[in-house]
Design an enzyme around this catalytic site. Structure first.
Site, PDB file in Angstrom:
ATOM      1  N   ASP A   1       3.909   2.523   0.260  1.00 31.55           N
ATOM      2  CA  ASP A   1       3.390   1.337  -0.420  1.00 31.55           C
ATOM      3  C   ASP A   1       2.238   0.739   0.374  1.00 31.55           C
ATOM      4  O   ASP A   1       2.110   0.960   1.582  1.00 31.55           O
ATOM      5  CB  ASP A   1       4.486   0.282  -0.595  1.00 31.55           C
ATOM      6  CG  ASP A   1       5.663   0.792  -1.406  1.00 31.55           C
ATOM      7  OD1 ASP A   1       5.467   1.744  -2.181  1.00 31.55           O
ATOM      8  OD2 ASP A   1       6.763   0.238  -1.252  1.00 31.55           O
ATOM      9  N   ILE A   2       1.439  -0.066  -0.284  1.00 28.18           N
ATOM     10  CA  ILE A   2       0.263  -0.650   0.364  1.00 28.18           C
ATOM     11  C   ILE A   2       0.638  -1.494   1.581  1.00 28.18           C
ATOM     12  O   ILE A   2      -0.103  -1.556   2.564  1.00 28.18           O
ATOM     13  CB  ILE A   2      -0.561  -1.483  -0.654  1.00 28.18           C
ATOM     14  CG1 ILE A   2      -1.885  -1.926  -0.042  1.00 28.18           C
ATOM     15  CG2 ILE A   2       0.248  -2.658  -1.190  1.00 28.18           C
ATOM     16  CD1 ILE A   2      -2.838  -2.560  -1.037  1.00 28.18           C
TER      17      ILE A   2
END
Length: 229
Positions: free
Chosen positions: A101-102
């Site tokens: 995920d970012i």
């Protein structure tokens, strides 16, 4: 292999351009400037072009310490990608083997070998992923047994495969997964009524994130690391 052929195949640059770069003292072999385009590059030689390491031609395998706010993709119009962080002459065909995920940090494997990438990500392979987790609330005693049994996540048809939770203190744990579903660690803790505040991937299979790599830095994998997948 001749130096000009080595650089041309490794970078994708035309042989004529490579020869001009060699002549203009842009190339170093083992930290010494080399202007001989016919020089025979041997196994183990360190080849630099404008100060950047040029690995031997062929499939490439890298580990990256992913920082926050970076996308695991080859390109993105709004955010920097893990590929953007690679200070390499030729990034064509390189892609992340799996995603984070970012806001998740840590180990990302990058390659241009599609079959090897599939082995990293395939749930049929025994390629455990280990994460260091920080939670907003104390981890309940029921969490580890529930992870070991498997959790039915929302909008899923099958429960998660058994996962291991090693509790380090009230709000920190090391979680080992056998698979990599969408937001899996976050969703598993959410199913237990908790929320993940920070997530960091430490290892994939037998490949452990190099502790010397600062966020955003990378290095090439060793032959032993590549073969471990």
């Amino acid at each position: 292999m001749r130096l000009d052929k080595y650089l041309s195949q490794a970078t994708g640059l035309p042989r004529s351009q490579v020869k001009r770069l060699i002549k203009s003292q842009k190339v170093q072999i083992n930290d010494t400037v080399n202007q001989d385009h016919g020089f025979q590059v041997k196994s183990g030689d360190l080849v630099l072009l404008d100060g950047r390491e040029i690995p031997p031609p062929g499939p490439r395998y890298l580990m990256l310490n992913k920082p926050q706010d970076t996308i695991c993709a080859t390109e993105d119009p709004e955010h920097p990608t893990v590929i953007d962080l690679l200070n390499l002459e030729n990034i064509k065909n390189l892609h992340p083997a799996g995603r984070l995920d970012i806001d998740t940090t840590g180990l990302v494997l990058i390659t241009d070998d599609g079959q090897w990438s599939h082995r990293v990500t395939s749930p049929r392979r025994s390629c455990d992923k280990v994460y260091l987790v920080t939670t907003e609330d104390p981890i309940s005693p029921e969490t580890a047994p529930a992870f070991a049994e498997g959790i039915m996540l929302r909008n899923e048809d099958q429960p998660t495969l058994p996962a291991t939770l090693e509790q380090l203190d009230d709000c920190h744990a090391r979680v080992t997964l056998q698979e990599g579903r969408y937001h899996q660690v976050k969703r598993m803790f959410a199913a237990m009524g908790n929320k993940v505040a920070a997530l960091h991937r430490e290892s994939i299979g037998g490949i452990i994130l190099d502790e010397d790599l600062e966020p955003g830095e990378f290095r090439f994998l060793t032959a032993e690391e590549v073969a471990s997948i």
